[in-house]
Design a protein around this motif. Structure first.
Motif, mmCIF file in Angstrom:
data_model
loop_
_atom_site.group_PDB
_atom_site.id
_atom_site.type_symbol
_atom_site.label_atom_id
_atom_site.label_comp_id
_atom_site.label_asym_id
_atom_site.label_seq_id
_atom_site.Cartn_x
_atom_site.Cartn_y
_atom_site.Cartn_z
ATOM 1 N N GLY A 500 0.785 -1.223 0.000
ATOM 2 C CA GLY A 500 0.000 0.000 0.000
ATOM 3 C C GLY A 500 0.820 1.276 0.000
ATOM 4 N N LYS A 501 2.087 1.164 -0.374
ATOM 5 C CA LYS A 501 2.902 2.375 -0.396
ATOM 6 C C LYS A 501 3.383 2.689 -1.808
ATOM 7 C CE LYS A 501 4.311 1.698 4.346
ATOM 8 N NZ LYS A 501 5.087 0.701 5.043
ATOM 9 N N HIS A 547 -3.645 -0.978 -7.297
ATOM 10 C CA HIS A 547 -2.860 -1.117 -6.070
ATOM 11 C C HIS A 547 -2.167 0.190 -5.715
ATOM 12 C CE1 HIS A 547 -3.354 -5.442 -6.508
ATOM 13 N NE2 HIS A 547 -2.870 -5.577 -5.308
ATOM 14 N N LYS A 551 -4.976 2.025 -3.736
ATOM 15 C CA LYS A 551 -4.562 1.200 -2.596
ATOM 16 C C LYS A 551 -5.592 0.099 -2.352
ATOM 17 C CE LYS A 551 -1.377 4.331 -1.614
ATOM 18 N NZ LYS A 551 -0.522 4.393 -2.768
ATOM 19 N N TYR A 552 -5.941 -0.551 -3.431
ATOM 20 C CA TYR A 552 -7.031 -1.511 -3.345
ATOM 21 C C TYR A 552 -6.655 -2.754 -4.137
ATOM 22 C CZ TYR A 552 -11.394 -3.528 -5.052
ATOM 23 O OH TYR A 552 -12.380 -4.394 -5.413
ATOM 24 N N CYS A 553 -6.868 -3.915 -3.527
ATOM 25 C CA CYS A 553 -6.536 -5.172 -4.198
ATOM 26 C C CYS A 553 -7.841 -5.910 -4.450
ATOM 27 C CB CYS A 553 -5.629 -6.006 -3.299
ATOM 28 S SG CYS A 553 -5.391 -7.672 -3.848
ATOM 29 N N LEU A 561 -3.712 -2.843 2.260
ATOM 30 C CA LEU A 561 -4.275 -1.890 1.315
ATOM 31 C C LEU A 561 -5.668 -1.494 1.801
ATOM 32 C CD1 LEU A 561 -3.325 -3.406 -2.121
ATOM 33 C CD2 LEU A 561 -2.234 -1.584 -0.898
ATOM 34 N N GLU A 620 -10.135 4.468 1.372
ATOM 35 C CA GLU A 620 -8.776 4.937 1.192
ATOM 36 C C GLU A 620 -8.180 5.205 2.569
ATOM 37 O OE1 GLU A 620 -7.543 7.873 -2.424
ATOM 38 O OE2 GLU A 620 -9.052 8.460 -1.012
#
Lengths: 897, 162
Positions: A500-501, A547, A551-553, A561, A620
């Motif tokens: 998530g970075k 991603h 920040k989402y899988c 995430l 988020e």
């Protein structure tokens, strides 16, 4: 065994074996798979059990423990001849059943036959099982048919015929030309034509030459070479001998992975038997041709599958690859400097068939550029996993859906990874692509050694790319920089993305680095290491972007995430999320709501998958900061922070965003409102398709209800008692002020008496009617206000106009059928035709009975009086009018009006 | 096993006919290390020194080779060697969970041994039983299909027994 001195003696031996009926048709024979996977499921105990049972029955049954038969998922598998029944999932306890059936009547053991589903006919023979239907076996032709530890069985099924043919009627050049004409391409990965390689080695100067078989099969998920070495080692030896004959080599080496102890054992037995029979060693079959083979074990290094690294390992060095040229086929390239020809196990196993049947036969299978078949190890999320050998040019769809049986749980197909960690991911759009060496290369993947890992929608593509890359990174030998440092850096970037970075330019960085590594690494391992990343970026770029940006899988695999939270408006506290949460991160607040404790939450999203309402939402990650203008250093935030994320600096307080778990506790305690969100937090994923509207109880604003409204409502009823009851009840609820007694006490008493009448409770009587009349009169005379007097008037009017109805209620009948407590529904057995329409209609399951013709003795339907709520629906559907309404008290039919 | 008794000619086999004396000695190095490890369970330094004299190779060269290959160890191993397969098929079917569970239950990390030498935990790339994924091996006995926490728990209990 006696040594064979000439070709004639081999032919004689073969004749002798057929006379002894070894593997001849018609004999009772059981072939039990004893590959590694089936052994793990106790197939050796099964073989022992069958032998013992056969001995007890005094039956002449040939029990063969074969190599891998392919369908490892359903192991142990076995076939029983005659007529060749295919059994799966056979436990050792079933040995008795199997032998008894075979001895007595040749009927199958029904429950061991393969069925696609419980409702389908069984597949009796191996050829009926969908897994085997589309397969065509060349490299695995003897696998599952013979005992790998017995050379005589191999000879009996036609083994060493190719060697016989080559030694008797072909010159070495002819053997070489045949392989060249067949365009046999190396099965190990790149698909370099074996014939050309052989020719190079043959042309190399020097008398000493070597043949090396590469059995260092390190790709995760690939096990075709092992199954050949374990299940049919003589095919490999014969192929190597033919190669040695063609190129003029004297020594052969088989480099086997350390992890394959059974393969080593079987190869050693095979070599010893071949030596004893004179099929290896000096002066093979009297032809003057010498060739010896020995097995060398690896020591667990993936890179040793690369040719030059393998050579280094054979010499006893570290398994470092070397730059080419010199190639292996050139002087100075092979082990100890001797020219050597190195091929994959599967390639050698194909050679005997080509020599025996000719190149033209081989060219008939497969595509023009890649003839023949290829063995794939089908694994991952398919129903039937195992080894499949299919002709080149077959489509991925056929392999995955027809042979593999489709995706487990009928989920959606996402991608298939071919060629192991060096290959690439192939997306859905190429499912119908005929696969061979060239077509796969064109779409960025490789055939590789034949690993085929199927992935469904629950697999995160970035995570898979990371996994393959971390494999290559860990296995990198470290000799050249691009591979050692490049793969490490790529892995770091992927690590960053999946936690998530990720940053905006990371994808481009990955592509650039990947291309560098591909172009500049020393060996095949390094050159192909970035392929999984590059192909997944090519075909699944949107997932990488998701991603990084959101920040989402989408597969909910990558942890870290997004922020998980519970929407309290939707949540109805079913507690499923609390039960499943492995980190005890879901807590109950003092107000009785559930919430996610962000400090404990690891963002595994288990709660998201179990929530039936979709109350779990993924947001988020919020970014908090402290507004220095407002902060007056009260330290509340520092005291409340559980992870010590708020730091004191010389200019004020600061939130360390790497440490912060975004629990927002500080936000809540700050008295000045100095802690702020950098921007609004977006909702990324909510389980509910549309927000669920939960009805909430709200206090209605009480307006003045007028007597007219009440009267209107009461007039809607048909039954006089109900009219009066509704009026009185509404009056008590609404306008009744309770100031004067006639009204307050009178209406209460009237209500009680009316309820008694309508439900016929406690023996309603004429007294009730008299009392009601009295109350009405009192109210008309004695109430303070008009409302009370109107109520009394309404009641009085009713009593005089519908006196008869009131009397009927006293007797227990509501003529309008509106007072449901006083009536009952019954089925008239004379009229009921037992059609069942009423039972279907009844939503309370109050009607019982069996459909049928009553004239044939089927009893009519019955209404369960305790369940029935007297809704009357059944009356409306009954075609014969068999459902009657009776008075509960008098038990006679209430006449309709 | 006495290192000095290691027959160079018989170890190198027929290829030896093509090689010089030193090439032969070098050629059997990996085999020799494998045999020592099979015998002792790991590679003790004293034995390696003897091997260095026997094969006429410097000790640093032997260490360089032995440390390159994954199978060689310089520390003793536990009574039970548990290898969890992290190959693709097993990984996809959740072998990481099995690994985590064992790590927690025995308080060891990957490639560590418990202090009482009862158990050593390792991972492998792929043992080729992908049909039985996720797979672990206990002293080379394959145990497959460890799906679900109940099966994993039972497996851990069986590791504790004896």
């Amino acid at each position: 065994m006696n040594r064979l001195h000439s070709l004639h003696e081999l032919a004689a031996l073969r004749k002798e074996l057929s006379a002894k009926e070894i593997l001849s048709p018609g004999k009772k024979r059981m072939r039990v798979c004893c590959g590694t996977a089936c052994r793990a499921n106790h197939s050796l105990a099964l073989v022992g059990g069958i032998r013992e049972e056969a001995h007890n029955h005094d039956a002449d049954i040939e029990v063969i423990s074969t190599g891998c038969q392919g369908l490892c998922e359903l192991g142990p598998v076995m076939t029983v001849e005659p007529p060749g029944y295919f059994y799966h999932k056979v436990t050792p306890e079933r040995a008795g059943d199997i032998v008894a059936r075979a001895v007595h009547d040749d009927k199958p053991v029904w429950d061991l036959l393969f069925r696609r589903s419980i409702g389908e006919r069984p597949a009796f023979f191996i050829s009926d099982v969908p897994f085997y239907v589309k397969q065509q076996r060349i490299a695995l032709r003897h696998n599952g048919r013979i005992d790998p530890t017995d050379i005589l069985q191999y000879i009996a099924v036609g083994g060493y015929k190719a060697l016989e043919k080559a030694l008797s009627s072909m010159l070495p050049e002819q053997v070489l030309n045949e392989v060249k004409a067949a365009n046999l391409r190396g099965r190990g990965g790149a698909g370099f034509p074996a014939g050309i390689k052989w020719e190079h080695t043959r042309r190399a100067p020097g008398k000493v030459k070597l043949v090396i078989a590469n059995g260092d099969e390190g790709d995760p998920g690939a096990f075709m070479d092992r199954s050949i070495m374990e299940g049919d080692p003589h095919s490999l030896l014969e192929g190597m001998t033919l190669c040695a004959y063609a190129i003029g080599a004297q020594k052969g080496l088989i480099y086997v992975r350390h992890e394959y102890p059974l393969a080593v054992k079987h190869l050693q037995i095979a070599i010893q038997q071949a030596n004893e029979l004179g099929l290896l060693g000096k002066n093979i079959l009297g032809s003057g041709f010498d060739f010896s083979v020995q097995v060398r074990e690896g020591a667990g290094a993936f890179v040793c599958g690369e040719a030059t690294a393998l050579v280094a390992s054979l010499e006893g060095q570290r398994g470092f690859p070397n730059p080419r040229p010199p190639r292996l086929s050139e002087p100075g390239g092979g082990p100890w400097g001797y020219p050597a020809n190195l091929n994959n196990i599967e390639t050698f196993a194909c050679v005997p068939s080509i020599i025996e049947k000719g190149a033209t036969w081989f060219l008939k299978t497969g595509t023009t550029s890649s003839p023949g078949t290829k063995v794939f190890a089908l694994t991952g999320k398919v129903k039937n996993t195992g080894l499949v050998e299919v002709p080149m040019g077959i489509t991925l769809r056929e392999i995955i859906y027809d042979i593999g049986g489709g995706i487990i749980g009928n989920k959606k197909f996402k991608a298939v990874q071919t060629g192991g960690p060096s290959g690439g991911c192939i997306p859905e759009q190429y499912l119908d692509l005929p696969i061979d060496f060239d077509s796969l290369e064109k779409i960025g993947s490789i055939m590789g050694s034949g690993g085929m890992v199927v992935m469904d929608e629950d697999t995160c593509i970035v995570d898979i790319a990371k996994y393959f890359l971390s494999f290559c990174q860990a296995e990198s030998c470290g000799k050249c920089y691009p591979c050692r440092i490049g793969t490490y850096q790529m892995l770091q970037i992927l690590e960053k993305i999946t936690s998530g970075k990720g940053e905006e330019e990371d994808i481009e960085k990955l592509e650039r680095l990947g291309t560098y590594v591909q172009n500049s690494a020393l060996c095949g391992l390094g050159k192909s290491a970035p392929s999984p990343v590059l192909t997944t970026i090519k075909y699944f770029r949107d997932e990488y972007e998701e991603h990084i940006r959101e920040k989402y899988c989408r597969a909910f695999v990558c942890q870290g995430l997004g922020q998980v939270s519970i929407n309290a408006e939707i949540c109805y506290q079913c507690k499923r999320c609390i039960d499943i949460c492995p980190y005890e991160a879901i807590r109950e607040s003092n107000e009785g709501f559930f919430y996610v404790d962000q400090v404990r939450c690891q963002r595994c999203k288990a709660c998201f998958t179990v929530c039936p309402l979709g109350a779990i939402e993924i947001h988020e990650l919020p970014v908090l900061y402290i507004d220095k203008e407002l902060c007056y250093f009260c330290r509340n935030c520092i005291n409340i922070c559980r992870v010590d994320a708020i730091k004191e600096t010389s200019t004020g307080f600061m939130i360390d965003l790497d440490v912060c778990k975004k629990c927002e506790d500080c936000f809540k305690v700050c008295p000045m409102g100095a802690i702020k969100y950098e921007k609004e937090v977006r909702l990324l994923k909510a389980g509910a398709a549309a927000p669920v509207t939960i009805p909430t109880w709200q206090e209605q604003p009480v307006g003045e209800i007028t007597i007219d409204e009440i009267r209107r409502e009461a007039e809607e009823k048909t039954c006089a008692v109900q009219k009066a009851l509704t009026f009185i009840e509404e009056f008590i609820e609404g306008p009744m002020c309770g100031r004067c007694y006639p009204c307050s006490l009178g209406t209460e008493e009237a209500k009680i008496r009316l309820i008694r009448l309508s439900q016929h409770l406690g023996g309603a009587s004429e007294d009730d009617i008299a009392a009601l009349r009295r109350i009405a009169d009192f109210m008309i005379e004695g109430s303070y206000c008009k409302k009370g007097r109107d109520t009394g008037r309404f009641l009085s009017e009713l009593l005089s106009t519908a006196e008869e109805e009131f009397r009927l209620h006293v007797a227990g009948t509501c003529p309008r059928r509106e007072c449901i407590s006083s009536i009952e529904y019954v089925v008239n057995p004379d009229l009921c035709v037992a059609c069942g329409a009423c039972a279907v209609r009844c939503v309370y399951d109050a009607i019982e009975g069996r459909k049928g013709d009553p004239s044939e003795g089927v009893s009519p339907f019955e209404i369960l009086r305790n369940v029935c709520v007297r809704c009357g629906d059944c009356v409306s559907v009954c075609p014969t009018g068999a459902i009657e309404v009776i008075s509960r008290v008098r038990e006679e039919v209430v006449p309709t009006e | 096993m006495e290192v000095e008794a290691l027959g160079i000619e018989e170890q190198i086999g027929e290829v030896g006919a093509l090689l010089s004396e030193q090439q032969k000695k070098r050629g059997i190095l990996i085999q020799a290390l494998q045999q020592i490890q099979e015998d002792r369970g790991y590679l003790p330094e004293g034995v390696l020194q003897a091997l260095s004299r026997h094969l006429n190779l410097s000790l640093s060269e032997i260490f360089s080779v032995a440390s390159f290959y994954k199978m060689f160890r310089f520390t003793p191993r536990g009574e039970k060697v548990v290898k969890v397969c992290l190959g693709t098929a097993c990984y996809v079917r959740g072998s990481k969970k099995v690994l985590d569970a064992i790590e927690n239950a025995f308080d060891v990390k990957v490639s560590e041994t418990t202090p009482d030498l009862a158990l050593t935990l390792e991972t492998v790339g792929c043992i080729g039983c992908c049909g039985l994924a996720p797979v672990t091996t206990v002293n080379d006995v394959v145990i497959g299909d460890l799906v679900g926490s109940r099966k994993v728990e039972r497996f851990i209990r069986s590791l504790r027994e004896e």
